[in-house]
Scaffold this motif. Structure first.
Motif, PDB file in Angstrom:
ATOM      1  N   UNK A 205      35.287  35.033  42.416  1.00 40.83           N
ATOM      2  CA  UNK A 205      35.413  36.364  41.807  1.00 40.83           C
ATOM      3  C   UNK A 205      35.680  36.318  40.310  1.00 40.83           C
ATOM      4  N   UNK A 206      35.635  35.107  39.708  1.00 43.68           N
ATOM      5  CA  UNK A 206      35.676  35.087  38.256  1.00 43.68           C
ATOM      6  C   UNK A 206      36.551  34.069  37.577  1.00 43.68           C
TER       7      UNK A 206
ATOM      8  N   UNK B 222      47.049  38.756  42.551  1.00 42.59           N
ATOM      9  CA  UNK B 222      46.228  37.806  41.795  1.00 42.59           C
ATOM     10  C   UNK B 222      44.756  38.189  41.807  1.00 42.59           C
ATOM     11  N   UNK B 223      44.239  38.565  42.964  1.00 44.52           N
ATOM     12  CA  UNK B 223      42.824  38.966  43.042  1.00 44.52           C
ATOM     13  C   UNK B 223      42.525  40.103  42.082  1.00 44.52           C
ATOM     14  N   UNK B 224      43.379  41.134  42.072  1.00 44.40           N
ATOM     15  CA  UNK B 224      43.138  42.289  41.214  1.00 44.40           C
ATOM     16  C   UNK B 224      43.220  41.914  39.739  1.00 44.40           C
ATOM     17  N   UNK B 225      44.102  40.971  39.412  1.00 44.56           N
ATOM     18  CA  UNK B 225      44.175  40.490  38.023  1.00 44.56           C
ATOM     19  C   UNK B 225      42.856  39.855  37.600  1.00 44.56           C
ATOM     20  N   UNK B 226      42.333  38.964  38.441  1.00 39.77           N
ATOM     21  CA  UNK B 226      41.089  38.266  38.107  1.00 39.77           C
ATOM     22  C   UNK B 226      39.961  39.263  37.877  1.00 39.77           C
ATOM     23  N   UNK B 227      39.810  40.202  38.799  1.00 41.32           N
ATOM     24  CA  UNK B 227      38.730  41.185  38.703  1.00 41.32           C
ATOM     25  C   UNK B 227      38.899  42.054  37.464  1.00 41.32           C
TER      26      UNK B 227
ATOM     27  N   UNK C 169      41.553  28.731  46.234  1.00 42.52           N
ATOM     28  CA  UNK C 169      40.957  28.392  44.935  1.00 42.52           C
ATOM     29  C   UNK C 169      39.488  28.782  44.897  1.00 42.52           C
ATOM     30  N   UNK C 170      38.759  28.481  45.969  1.00 45.53           N
ATOM     31  CA  UNK C 170      37.339  28.822  46.025  1.00 45.53           C
ATOM     32  C   UNK C 170      37.134  30.331  45.915  1.00 45.53           C
TER      33      UNK C 170
END
Length: 348
Positions: A285-286, A251-256, A279-280
């Motif tokens: 990160x976007x 998920x983190x890599x998707x957002x970035x 969530x925070x």
């Protein structure tokens, strides 16, 4: 076919409640983000404001009940409890695939939720692959008219369909059909994955086709190849599915990735979200809004009050995180430098 869909939806719910359905050795990536404590926050906790505006609608919190289910007896209880809770807490509400509703009114109460959520932003859902199986803008409009929804989201679930017994596998030439839906409908059309993630390159194609918002639905939570593996009666598919236990974009890599390509697209972060601190991190990160699904599911089988209590805990965790870094609203959270990503502090 109708009975098969209803049975499949029931099995999905029960497996998500009781089965080992998370990907193996796959996380959201959010554990690599840490907040830097601010010992002097200089704000009053009671003044922390988590309201946002999303697609022109005001929400009391930056949260979405992510698409889960519909079209079964059990889904009636779940969706009505989620709807009551979303209305009470001011969250957006997305419901599961409405294909079953187009084919039968047998479980219409699991889709007709305006009585329980008269003002909550309501998002209906349809598999994008159905645009290759006889569905189009007219059917999408029927769903919107029948549910009085504010938006429709098209879900992308190629790997789930590949593992699913009898899955729909023709994903060819979908983009122009998605574009036609976007151009025809007057409500915003979004797109989401189902737990394997959307990267920036794909998101850019979808946005250029007219998609109004992206829900990345990244890896790190429920793996639908795992769910379908547990359902499958095909020994070959069961064995093949094992190779995909850790498939997907965290998920983190998707957002970035999406944010790097599309700095202004409304962006929903879902996939493995477990608490308000997750969530925070996603917002920092976007992400603009954060979706919760299986984390709410058990409570939704019990009562609306149980869902509300879970939502209140998520909101409290978000506010406590913001208090810990001295961010008094979501804009300040988005812009904070009191965060460390993979050991590198933004304060440096």
């Amino acid at each position: 076919m109708k009975k098969e869909i209803n049975q499949r939806k029931t099995e999905h719910i029960r497996l998500c409640l009781t089965g080992r359905v998370e990907g193996v050795n796959k996380t959201t990536g959010l554990e690599g983000i840490e907040f830097i404590h601010n010992a002097l926050p200089e704000i009053n906790f009671h003044d922390i404001d988590i309201r946002i505006s999303f697609l022109g609608r005001e929400l009391k919190a930056p949260f979405l009940v992510s698409s889960m289910t519909g079209g079964t007896d059990l889904a009636i209880t779940i969706n009505q409890n989620l709807a009551v809770a979303a209305e009470e807490k001011g969250w957006a509400l997305a419901i599961g695939s409405t294909r079953a509703f187009l084919e039968s009114d047998a479980y219409k109460e699991s889709f007709l939720l305006r009585e329980q959520a008269p003002t909550a932003p309501l998002i209906v859902n349809l598999g994008a692959v159905q645009l290759n199986y006889g569905y189009g803008p007219e059917e999408c409009q029927q769903i919107i008219d029948k549910t009085n929804a504010d938006s429709i989201v098209l879900h992308l679930n190629s790997l789930q369909e590949a593992v699913q017994d009898g899955g729909d596998l023709n994903f060819e030439n979908l983009l122009p059909k998605i574009e036609k839906v976007c151009k025809t409908l007057e409500v915003p059309v979004g797109v989401k994955e189902v737990g394997f993630g959307i990267d920036g390159t794909v998101a850019e194609k979808l946005y250029n086709a007219g998609i109004a918002y992206i829900d990345v639905a990244g890896a790190g939570g429920t793996s639908w190849s795992q769910v379908e593996k547990l359902r499958s009666r095909n020994p070959l598919k069961k064995r093949a599915a094992e190779a995909f236990n850790s498939w997907g974009i965290p998920t983190k890599d998707c957002i970035v990735s999406v944010r790097s390509k599309l700095p202004n697209v409304p962006l929903v972060a879902s996939g493995g979200m477990k608490n308000g601190m997750d969530a925070a991190k996603a917002i920092t990160i976007g992400a603009d809004m954060v979706g919760f699904a299986r984390h709410l599911l058990k409570a939704a089988t019990e009562s609306a009050e149980a869902v509300i209590e879970t939502m209140e805990q998520i909101e409290l965790e978000l506010k406590m995180t913001m208090f810990g870094i001295g961010a008094k609203n979501i804009t300040e959270l988005k812009n904070t430098k009191r965060v460390s990503v993979m050991g590198k502090s933004l304060l440096e």
